[in-house]
Design a protein around this motif. Structure first.
Motif, short mmCIF file in Angstrom:
data_model
loop_
_atom_site.label_atom_id
_atom_site.label_comp_id
_atom_site.label_asym_id
_atom_site.label_seq_id
_atom_site.Cartn_x
_atom_site.Cartn_y
_atom_site.Cartn_z
N UNK C 169 37.32 80.27 -11.90
CA UNK C 169 37.15 78.70 -11.56
C UNK C 169 38.07 78.53 -10.55
N UNK C 170 37.88 78.25 -9.29
CA UNK C 170 38.82 77.76 -8.46
C UNK C 170 39.48 76.39 -8.67
N UNK C 171 38.67 75.72 -9.52
CA UNK C 171 39.42 74.24 -9.81
C UNK C 171 40.91 74.69 -10.65
N UNK C 172 40.96 75.61 -11.36
CA UNK C 172 41.75 76.09 -12.00
C UNK C 172 43.21 75.97 -11.24
N UNK E 50 46.36 64.95 -1.42
CA UNK E 50 45.96 65.96 -0.47
C UNK E 50 45.31 67.19 -0.75
N UNK E 51 44.63 67.26 -1.89
CA UNK E 51 43.86 68.47 -2.25
C UNK E 51 42.87 68.60 -1.04
N UNK E 84 44.59 64.89 -13.80
CA UNK E 84 43.83 65.42 -15.00
C UNK E 84 42.40 65.65 -14.61
N UNK E 85 41.68 66.58 -15.02
CA UNK E 85 40.63 67.10 -14.51
C UNK E 85 39.44 66.76 -15.78
N UNK E 86 38.24 66.72 -15.10
CA UNK E 86 36.99 66.45 -16.17
C UNK E 86 37.01 67.74 -17.02
N UNK E 87 37.11 68.75 -16.31
CA UNK E 87 37.08 70.01 -17.17
C UNK E 87 38.44 70.84 -17.45
N UNK E 88 39.49 69.80 -17.48
CA UNK E 88 40.76 70.02 -18.09
C UNK E 88 41.59 71.38 -17.10
N UNK E 89 40.87 72.13 -16.67
CA UNK E 89 41.65 73.28 -15.70
C UNK E 89 42.86 73.79 -16.37
N UNK E 90 42.85 74.11 -17.52
CA UNK E 90 44.06 74.68 -18.06
C UNK E 90 43.73 76.18 -17.86
N UNK E 91 44.92 76.95 -17.93
CA UNK E 91 44.77 78.49 -18.12
C UNK E 91 44.25 78.87 -19.36
N UNK E 92 43.25 79.32 -19.64
CA UNK E 92 42.59 79.37 -20.94
C UNK E 92 43.47 80.29 -21.90
N UNK E 93 43.81 81.72 -21.35
CA UNK E 93 44.29 82.67 -22.43
C UNK E 93 45.72 82.19 -22.81
N UNK E 94 46.48 81.26 -21.99
CA UNK E 94 47.90 80.89 -22.20
C UNK E 94 47.92 79.83 -23.29
N UNK E 95 48.95 79.67 -23.96
CA UNK E 95 49.29 78.84 -25.07
C UNK E 95 49.43 77.22 -24.44
N UNK E 96 49.21 76.36 -25.18
CA UNK E 96 49.15 74.92 -25.01
C UNK E 96 50.61 74.75 -24.41
N UNK E 97 51.67 75.50 -25.07
CA UNK E 97 53.09 75.21 -24.51
C UNK E 97 53.13 75.66 -23.19
N UNK E 98 52.87 76.91 -22.82
CA UNK E 98 52.67 77.39 -21.45
C UNK E 98 52.08 76.56 -20.49
#
Ligand SMILES: Nc1ncnc2c1ncn2[C@@H]1O[C@H](COP(=O)(O)OP(=O)(O)OP(=O)(O)O)[C@@H](O)[C@H]1O
Ligand SMILES: Nc1ncnc2c1ncn2[C@@H]1O[C@H](COP(=O)(O)OP(=O)(O)OP(=O)(O)O)[C@@H](O)[C@H]1O
Ligand SMILES: [Mg+2]
Ligand SMILES: [Mg+2]
Lengths: 331, 284, 267, 257, 257
Positions: C169-172, E50-51, E84-98
């Motif tokens: 996902x490019x957004x990430x 400026x994204x 902050x994004x609608x789809x959170x856009x976190x890096x899934x496999x990493x822990x919350x802490x990371x």
């Protein structure tokens, strides 16, 4: 004479043909599958069609096993094979029977052999001499190059020679084929030329290959192709892969005769009638005079069977004649 | 809900918030690192013990350069004619087309039985094991088998090559099927739809892009395989000319030319596959 | 595609027509190819069982084959090592190539094109050509086998890795950019962790695949289990060749099981 | 009329998810099931069309016990129960029209179903249904090109294509914005009224439930704690239904996902 | 203070997405941008950090024009703007802490960032922030094992880790259920108050905007049609903001997806 062949085509259908089909399939070993023999193969096809009145299908293959299995299983009715290949096919099926082989220069079967060699580089040649005679006593521990593990002259015969010389037990034969056992290293050139190149380039100390395949590239500068201890030099006009190796010399330290390969048929799937017809056609003088099949002595253009002399032709052979090779293979 | 917090106990294991040093390493991370370390050690060990037979690298690369130069900068048709080569190329492409089409059709039906979300687990596992076994048998062996059974020729090559094609595609297709959301399947199940209608009306349309892309990858592999073993079965394809040029005549120039022809086919194929996939994703 | 049709009936007619055309084209291709190479579909299908019977009849290991077990196991081990090392080394290069080549992370479009083309080149050079290119320069040795596997694996993994990264996902990645992270940080903290498990799957799959391609390695190197297979095969010791196939299959299945296990554990 | 009698369900061996659930839902009415997360709303709904097999009890739809049906009968019964999902569960690459027609698959023979052979009447009907939910212009659009609200309406049309006696909706509006929510709920209410369908909706949003439902079923920890007409719902009832959920403060963690 | 002055943006060549947008947002306040779908809310937000590069205008954050910043400066500015994004856009496999620690990337050297070398202080801070958003127990959980609301809170903690002056939220609650919505919005409001942050939120839900925002910016077709304190918003204003959207009846099609 192809007109006569096609006309009888349809009439012979049901009668006697290959017992499970109308067409006769001829399979060629990878060596004889070479493109340059295309004319020879076509001429053969015409001869067989003329003799039997049946359609003939030519099959080339690049795999020895496929060729051998094809004739042994009867899917092909006719094949031209190496001596070793024949023994294997005969073992798989007793229906595979030889019926013709190339004669020697005298037109007899006495010397109907070609030669396989173990050669070394000229500069190392002295190391393999004992009392002024060449021997293979010193090959142990050296780097060895074969052609491929299915070749008769480039593998089977040389290993048999070494087995005999060193009295290697049957069960240990595999030691000759792998690096770090009998030989410090074992290479496979993939072809006779490739094995020779391994030697000349210095990747191998000893190499096995035959005369027929190397004649276009090497000339005997001392001695001859029929003598142990002769020196052979890469010709000046040699083509790839020898084009960068011009002038390099090698010496043969051992020479083993190899029986000419047979034409065989599968007696189960080829009718008696056709067997006789084909055997007769192949051993006829007319057949031997066909320049598309037998190239003239010394001719530039090579056909499938190069004539040593005008007397060269195909002669009738039986399984008995191959007894020496049977012995070599072990069955 | 409470039950969803059940993975906590083990996920919490580096629970040292009190101590000054906080570790970021979790258990899966440790396992991953261990796996990578083991693989790295194996690689190093294996590289160190590789028998390179006192290879002179400078010479080797020099000769590599010379050969590549002969192959790719001076390609030529050698002793064959363009006509022969192109015809043989068409034969090879045909072999690849046949094996891919046959493979795709057969594989789709088997894949339905091998997908865990459709078939019982024992069946799926069984099929997958059989497929793994088929793939472990070298292609040349399949070709040999079928030239014994049916005689040398293209038919043997096609059947032999199709075995691998099927085994590969079953794995790929069944994994694609497994990726379709269980919910969509359930939605149709809930309205009383039977098994095969669900497969064809729900699953198939959803995974067409994936199927296309796997099938094209397989076509590429089949093409390569056809070149490699087609000649052994006497199919009179480009592999025969390649074998002859490479193993009998050592004609680097011709080998180069044939490689270019093969690359040409591969590139055309890749363009077609990109177009098709794009088309399907955009429009359908 | 038109988004407005006169009636649903017309829509279905068109759709069915298109399906029919596609089907006809496929059948056309099939029949054309069939005629071209003289493939007899029905005759061949009927003979499939006979082939399997022949296979089992000839290739079932016998008691005699057990005596070959020693060398086979040793060569299998060597081959496994070469498969692993070539895959691992190739995956390192492939990863770099993929990051530079993936549309989402490429520094420039031209780099991406060059990498794609290079990977395609590596994948499509046939074995015989590899044999020529490498054998003539690097001689027959383990190293040559390693190189051949390395280049072919590189071609496949570059493609697989590129697609994996593009699927992210490019957004990430943008979210990290928004934090103020630069290119390398985005790659190492975002792209790699996100793609790690898929990439690992591909690597494990490639190891398995390379093991299966051992016959080919044997051809190039004159060593390894592939060469043994070749020797037994060509000297008609089919039972021993069958034993090798069986062992490779078992090893491959074991590898598949381990890799599933590993993937589950690192998830 | 749907009558659920003494429905019991235990997942695995420990968790008692439904405890002696009893309620009824009438044709022509919207019945909403409300309750905190994990209360068992989804479990009830899926038990009704036997997507999950319950342990004991009776589910009577027009006096036929769905739980007693054999495989063939169940397929037939399911064909008359439409189902709407939170995530729409449409086949994305297909057009809205095709998705609606999927509602007919349950009534078709295997072969006709596999090949998607629909009669002209069915096709016209599908278009009419799309029109009814306001999506005529989108009939030939791929479903993943539709907005959430539009997809949900396609889902409704698919359910209607089944000629259902009853529609089960599992949080049909949880993924929708307020405007789409209104549209979808309006349609559902209209359908109940006009076609005399039994409409059973799981809802998280109490306000929506109070606005649209005629009949409310409140569930907490697998047990029905309230059943009655909407106007009987008061703060006390809500408190009872959401008993554990309204702890004050921002940090509500454990019982959230 | 954030001041957006005469911001203009044109996608491609035709579409004028933002037309002379002017508004301000104050520290300590929650500012909500509302408007129909496609109005340009996301475009405004992404222009601010400026994204997406806008065409013209000024964006002043504490009197520094973000649009004038060069690449290095922009990294620094971005580091002080959480998103902050609608789809959170976190890096899934990493822990919350990371994921929370990623908030520090902008302040790190390339190498330290690449290798994830964080100081013990940073780690303690990240843990404290997770505690603040109520996720202390989940610090070592993979992000894709968290519920939506929990993931969004990790996103907030990541933003806070940046020590931001401002947090931009693009529909932060669109994927959340009502309870999670409440939790997340409560946290955001609390942050504005306690840390005197500028909080700028794109919202679809008018009711949430009215409940939580101090200041409302209404946008329609790329133009600001309302700006003012929340209590000035009335039905007339809403009508103006959602002009095309409130056609009556079920069929609201074109402007929906
Ligand atoms: N497949 C399953 N296996 C085990 N337990 C389950 C399963 N499905 C649901 N449960 C449990 O059953 C109970 C009821 O779940 P259900 O999904 O019906 O709740 P719900 O009211 O729909 O919740 P939500 O509002 O979150 O959708 C919960 O405690 C849940 O954890
Ligand atoms: N990358 C893009 N290329 C071209 N046009 C775009 C792009 N992104 C957005 N647009 C257009 O710009 C306008 C504003 O879009 P934007 O995403 O800012 O709206 P929004 O208010 O955030 O909508 P939503 O509520 O649906 O998120 C829309 O008309 C949209 O179609
Ligand atoms: Mg639920
Ligand atoms: Mg937006």
């Amino acid at each position: 004479g192809c007109a006569s062949g096609t006309s009888t085509n349809s009439s012979s259908k049901g009668s006697s043909a290959g017992k499970d089909g109308k067409a006769i399939t001829v399979v060629f070993y990878p060596n004889e599958s070479a493109k340059s023999f295309a004319t020879s193969r076509d001429a053969l096809k015409k001869s067989i069609e003329k003799a039997t009145g049946k359609t003939v299908k030519l099959q080339t293959t690049t795999d020895y096993n496929v060729a051998i299995q094809a004739i042994a299983s009867g899917k092909a009715q006719l094949a031209y094979m190496g001596a070793n290949g024949y023994i294997q096919a005969h073992k798989l099926s007793k229906d595979v029977v030889p019926f013709a082989a190339q004669s020697d220069g005298e037109g007899t079967l006495k010397k109907a052999t070609y030669n396989s060699y173990l050669m070394v580089q000229q500069k190392d040649a002295d190391k393999y001499q004992e009392n002024g005679k060449y021997s293979i006593k010193n090959v142990k521990g050296k780097k060895m190059s074969y052609v491929s593990n299915s070749s008769t002259s480039g593998f089977l015969v040389p290993t048999a020679e070494i087995t005999r010389e060193f009295s290697i037990k049957d069960g240990d034969k595999d030691k000759l084929t792998q690096s770090g056992q009998f030989f410090s290293k074992v290479l496979y050139g993939g072809s006779h030329q490739g094995s020779a190149v391994n030697l000349i380039k210095g990747d191998a100390d000893v190499a096995a290959f035959d005369d027929a395949d190397l004649m276009p590239y090497l000339k005997a500068t001392k001695g001859s192709w029929d003598k142990v201890g002769s020196t052979f030099t890469v010709k000046d006009d040699a083509e790839a892969p020898f084009n960068s190796l011009k002038g390099k010399s090698v010496v043969n330290i051992a020479m083993m005769p190899v029986q000419q390969g047979p034409w065989v048929f599968n007696t189960k799937t080829l009718s008696k009638d056709d067997q006789t017809k084909i055997a007769k056609e192949f051993t006829s003088q007319e057949f031997a005079d066909n320049e598309q099949i037998f190239s003239k002595p010394g001719s530039k253009k090579t056909s499938m069977f190069p004539k040593k002399t005008e007397k060269t032709k195909l002669l009738k052979v039986t399984d008995k004649w191959y007894a020496p090779t049977h012995k070599l293979v072990g069955y | 809900m409470i039950e969803n917090s059940q993975p906590n106990p083990n996920a919490l294991q580096p629970s040292a918030p009190k101590s000054k040093h906080i570790s970021l390493v979790t258990k899966p991370r440790k396992i991953l690192r261990t796996v990578l370390a083991v693989l790295a050690i194996i690689s190093i060990y294996s590289l160190a013990t590789l028998n390179s037979s006192n290879l002179n690298l400078a010479d080797a690369f020099h000769s590599l350069g010379v050969n590549l130069n002969a192959m790719f900068l001076h390609p030529s048709v050698g002793q064959d004619s363009w006509g022969q080569l192109l015809q043989a190329l068409v034969t090879s492409v045909s072999l690849a087309l046949l094996t891919t089409l046959l493979g795709a059709v057969v594989a789709f039906f088997i894949a339905v039985g091998a997908a865990r979300n459709l078939a019982p687990s024992w069946l799926a596992t069984g099929i997958k094991a059989v497929m793994a076994f088929i793939r472990a048998i070298p292609t040349i062996l399949w070709v040999l088998i079928y030239s014994v059974v049916m005689g040398i020729g293209a038919s043997a090559a096609v059947v032999g090559l199709t075995f691998h094609s099927v085994a590969y595609l079953v794995k790929a297709y069944s994994e694609s099927i497994e990726e379709t959301s269980q919910d969509t399947i359930e939605a149709l199940k809930a309205s009383g739809v039977g098994f095969w209608p669900i497969v064809f009306q729900a699953i198939l349309p959803s995974i067409v892009p994936a199927l296309l892309s796997w099938t094209f990858i397989r076509f590429e592999i089949n093409f390569a395989n056809a070149v490699a073993v087609g000649a052994a079965a006497g199919a009179d394809d480009i592999g025969y000319f390649l074998f002859m040029a490479g193993n009998f005549y050592f004609n680097f120039h011709e080998v180069g030319l044939i490689v270019y022809l093969l690359l040409g086919v591969a590139i055309v194929l890749e363009l077609i596959s990109m177009k098709l996939r794009g088309h399907y994703l955009k429009h359908n | 595609m038109k988004t407005n049709y006169q009636s649903p009936q017309q829509f279905y007619r068109q759709r069915r027509l298109r399906m029919l055309i596609v089907l006809l084209i496929l059948i056309g291709i099939y029949v054309g190819s069939m005629l071209l190479v003289k493939f007899q579909t029905w005759n061949s299908i009927v003979k499939i069982p006979a082939g399997l019977i022949w296979l089992f009849h000839n290739f079932i290991p016998t008691e005699r084959s057990i005596s070959y077990l020693g060398p086979i196991l040793y060569q299998l081990w060597r081959t496994l090592l070469v498969s692993i090392s070539s895959t691992i080394v190739a995956s390192i290069f492939a990863l770099m190539a993929a990051i530079l080549g993936a549309k989402t992370t490429t520094p420039h479009r031209s780099v991406s094109l060059v990498i794609r083309f290079g990977a395609s080149l590596l994948r499509n050079i046939p074995v015989v050509a590899w044999a020529m290119i490498l054998l003539f320069s690097f001689k027959q040795s383990d190293f040559t086998g390693f190189l051949a596997l390395f280049f072919m694996t590189l071609g496949y993994l570059t493609r697989a890795f590129t697609e994996t990264i593009e699927d992210l996902d490019a957004e990430k990645i943008q979210a990290l950019q928004a934090v103020g992270a630069n290119y390398f940080q985005c790659v190492f903290c975002g792209v790699l962790p996100e793609a790690a498990s898929t990439l690992t799957s591909w690597v494990l799959y490639m190891i398995e695949n390379n093991l299966r391609d051992a016959t080919l390695v044997g051809l190039l190197t004159g060593t390894g289990v592939g060469f043994l297979f070749d020797t037994y095969f060509k000297s008609f010791r089919y039972d021993a060749a069958g034993l090798i196939v069986l062992l490779i299959a078992i090893l491959v299945i074991l590898l598949e099981l381990t890799s599933t296990q590993i993937r589950r554990a690192i998830a | 009329m749907l009558k659920v009698i003494q429905l019991d369900k235990t997942y695995g061996s420990n968790k008692h998810s439904l405890k002696a659930v009893n309620f009824t839902a009438q044709p022509g009415e919207v019945t909403a099931i409300i309750g905190p997360s994990g209360a068992g709303k989804t479990t009830i709904l899926r038990s009704i069309n036997q997507l999950i097999r319950d342990d004991s009890g009776q589910i009577l739809l027009d006096d036929q016990d769905i739980r007693q049906a054999n495989k063939g009968e169940l397929r037939k019964i399911r064909h008359h129960i439409g189902m709407i999902f939170q995530n729409y569960n449409l086949i994305n690459p297909l057009t809205a029209l095709e998705n609606v027609l999927h509602g007919r698959l349950g009534a078709k023979s295997t072969v006709a179903g596999m090949l998607g052979l629909y009669s002209d009447d069915e096709k016209s009907e599908a278009l009419a249904l799309l029109d009814e939910v306001g999506l005529k212009e989108y009939a030939y659009q791929r479903c993943d090109q539709l907005s959430g609200g539009q997809q949900q309406r396609v889902g409704i049309a698919r359910a209607l294509m089944q000629h259902p006696k009853m529609i089960l909706c599992d949080e049909p509006i949880a993924s929708l914005d307020p405007k789409s929510t209104k549209i979808v709920m309006d349609i559902l209410r209209k359908l109940a009224r006009e076609k005399q369908l039994i409409i059973l909706i799981n809802l998280h949003q109490v306000d929506i439930a109070l606005e649209y439902a005629d009949h409310i079923v409140g569930i907490n920890s697998g047990a029905i704690v309230f059943e009655g007409p909407t106007d009987e719902v008061n703060d006390g009832v809500l408190q009872k239904i959401y008993r554990q959920a309204d702890q004050p403060g921002a940090v509500v963690t454990a019982n959230e996902n």
